[in-house]
Scaffold this motif. Structure first.
Motif, PDB file in Angstrom:
ATOM      1  N   LEU A  88       1.011  -1.200   0.150  1.00  0.00           N
ATOM      2  CA  LEU A  88       0.036   0.147   0.054  1.00  0.00           C
ATOM      3  C   LEU A  88       0.790   1.229   0.059  1.00  0.00           C
ATOM      4  CD1 LEU A  88      -3.108   0.519   0.240  1.00  0.00           C
ATOM      5  CD2 LEU A  88      -2.722   0.550   2.582  1.00  0.00           C
ATOM      6  N   ILE A  89       1.755   1.312   0.791  1.00  0.00           N
ATOM      7  CA  ILE A  89       2.794   2.217   1.062  1.00  0.00           C
ATOM      8  C   ILE A  89       3.522   2.619  -0.428  1.00  0.00           C
ATOM      9  CG2 ILE A  89       4.910   3.331   1.974  1.00  0.00           C
ATOM     10  CD1 ILE A  89       3.754   1.874   4.627  1.00  0.00           C
ATOM     11  N   LYS A  90       3.960   1.598  -0.996  1.00  0.00           N
ATOM     12  CA  LYS A  90       4.786   1.547  -2.250  1.00  0.00           C
ATOM     13  C   LYS A  90       3.946   2.069  -3.440  1.00  0.00           C
ATOM     14  CE  LYS A  90       5.513  -2.070  -4.853  1.00  0.00           C
ATOM     15  NZ  LYS A  90       4.794  -1.862  -6.177  1.00  0.00           N
ATOM     16  N   ASP A  91       2.549   1.372  -3.501  1.00  0.00           N
ATOM     17  CA  ASP A  91       1.702   2.040  -4.501  1.00  0.00           C
ATOM     18  C   ASP A  91       1.078   3.511  -4.355  1.00  0.00           C
ATOM     19  OD1 ASP A  91       1.992  -0.390  -5.839  1.00  0.00           O
ATOM     20  OD2 ASP A  91       0.062  -0.980  -5.148  1.00  0.00           O
ATOM     21  N   LEU A  92       0.996   4.067  -3.135  1.00  0.00           N
ATOM     22  CA  LEU A  92       0.811   5.239  -2.762  1.00  0.00           C
ATOM     23  C   LEU A  92       1.915   6.223  -3.068  1.00  0.00           C
ATOM     24  CD1 LEU A  92      -0.989   5.353   0.658  1.00  0.00           C
ATOM     25  CD2 LEU A  92      -1.840   6.179  -1.295  1.00  0.00           C
ATOM     26  N   ASP A  93       3.003   5.971  -2.815  1.00  0.00           N
ATOM     27  CA  ASP A  93       4.409   6.548  -3.211  1.00  0.00           C
ATOM     28  C   ASP A  93       4.174   6.774  -4.605  1.00  0.00           C
ATOM     29  OD1 ASP A  93       6.477   7.920  -2.244  1.00  0.00           O
ATOM     30  OD2 ASP A  93       7.655   6.069  -2.976  1.00  0.00           O
ATOM     31  N   GLU A  94       4.059   5.736  -5.485  1.00  0.00           N
ATOM     32  CA  GLU A  94       4.150   5.847  -6.903  1.00  0.00           C
ATOM     33  C   GLU A  94       2.942   6.660  -7.510  1.00  0.00           C
ATOM     34  OE1 GLU A  94       5.892   3.105  -8.545  1.00  0.00           O
ATOM     35  OE2 GLU A  94       5.481   4.226 -10.404  1.00  0.00           O
ATOM     36  N   ILE A  95       1.990   6.436  -6.895  1.00  0.00           N
ATOM     37  CA  ILE A  95       0.832   7.400  -7.570  1.00  0.00           C
ATOM     38  C   ILE A  95       0.958   8.698  -7.239  1.00  0.00           C
ATOM     39  CG2 ILE A  95      -0.878   7.150  -5.968  1.00  0.00           C
ATOM     40  CD1 ILE A  95      -2.886   6.329  -8.477  1.00  0.00           C
TER      41      ILE A  95
END
Ligand code: ADP
Length: 273
Positions: A88-95
């Motif tokens: 979740l943190i990785k994807d949030l960072d990405e988006i």
């Protein structure tokens, strides 16, 4: 000679000013609503795995708890939830990086077939783990060149193929096909998995959107994968769409700009007479 009517002009100007201000205010309100929804979605998505982890820890802390097998099982489940939080943190960072324009699109010309081959190699083990056959409907050496950001398109393919594993069926198949259009290339990822109910299709690319089926079956995911994919494709000024039949499978297709391979200037042998 002054022929204009100044009073009427001022009136029109004020009207125009008010119209523009209204658009500005509406826009700000929309952004504010969007920000609020985004934050409430984030906290909701974080709460579920956190509460689960807390629950397992509390159970393990109980003095009367001495079932070793169950303890191992609880630790595994807690660890899965920790994984979920990190995705979740990785994807949030990405988006958030994509949306702020922090990561620009780096165009280059490359053979899309090579990229698909590369992605397949990286996902081979995962495909085996899910017992899904990965097939490519083209010959790898058939050179179809595109002009795009290679690494971002790799991520698009990985996200789509990864979804086809998660929502695919045991012993199923995922196929990647490439179609050449007039000035574009269409790349499709097709699975014969669980499919998607028609009512969900328009919402699929929204952030945090997950169908009830994927939530209730507790298939791991952040609900951000397709939002990231859409963002990348639209940043390339291309389109993405989905067709799906519940129970039969889904096809996600996106376009890319086709380009000709630019050959280096050939070495013409000098003829000696
Ligand atoms: P995630 O997979 O992390 O939940 P995504 O944004 O990648 O998030 O996908 C959103 C939702 O769309 C998924 O939760 C799932 O319900 C649905 N979905 C995506 N890909 C597929 C697929 N190939 N087959 C069926 N459902 C899918």
């Amino acid at each position: 000679h002054v022929t204009a009517n100044p009073i009427k002009d001022v009136e029109e100007e004020v009207k125009e000013w008010a119209r523009l201000k209204k658009i500005e205010v509406d826009d700000l309100k929309k952004q504010e609503r969007f920000r609020r929804d985004f934050l409430s979605n984030i906290s909701h998505e974080f709460k579920t795995p956190l509460f689960a982890i807390q629950g397992y820890i509390e159970a393990l802390q109980d003095d009367d708890f001495d079932d070793k097998e169950m303890a191992r099982n609880f630790l595994e489940k807690a660890s899965k939830n920790v994984d979920r939080l990190s995705y979740l943190i990785k994807d949030l960072d990405e988006i958030s990086k994509l949306e702020s324009g922090e990561i620009p699109i780096n165009y280059s010309k490359f053979k899309i077939n090579d990229l698909v081959k590369d992605v397949f190699e990286g996902l081979e083990l995962k495909a085996k783990h899910h017992n899904i056959k990965l097939t490519f409907k083209q010959k790898y050496d058939e050179g179809i060149y595109v002009n795009a950001d290679r690494e971002k398109i790799r991520q698009v393919l990985v996200n789509l193929i990864d979804n086809s594993f998660k929502y695919g069926k045991e012993g199923g198949e995922t196929a990647v096909s490439i179609f050449t259009l007039h000035e574009q290339v269409l790349i499709e990822v097709t699975d014969n998995g669980m499919g998607i109910e028609e009512k969900y299709l328009p919402r699929l690319f929204e952030r945090f959107f997950r169908t009830d089926t994927s939530r209730s079956r507790q298939i791991g995911g952040s609900g951000l994968g397709l939002a990231i994919v859409k963002h990348i494709i639209e940043a390339h000024q291309q389109t993405i769409n989905v067709r799906s039949t519940e129970g039969l499978g889904s096809t996600f297709g996106f376009t890319l700009q086709k380009t000709k391979q630019t050959l280096p200037f050939p070495n013409i042998p000098v003829l000696k007479s």
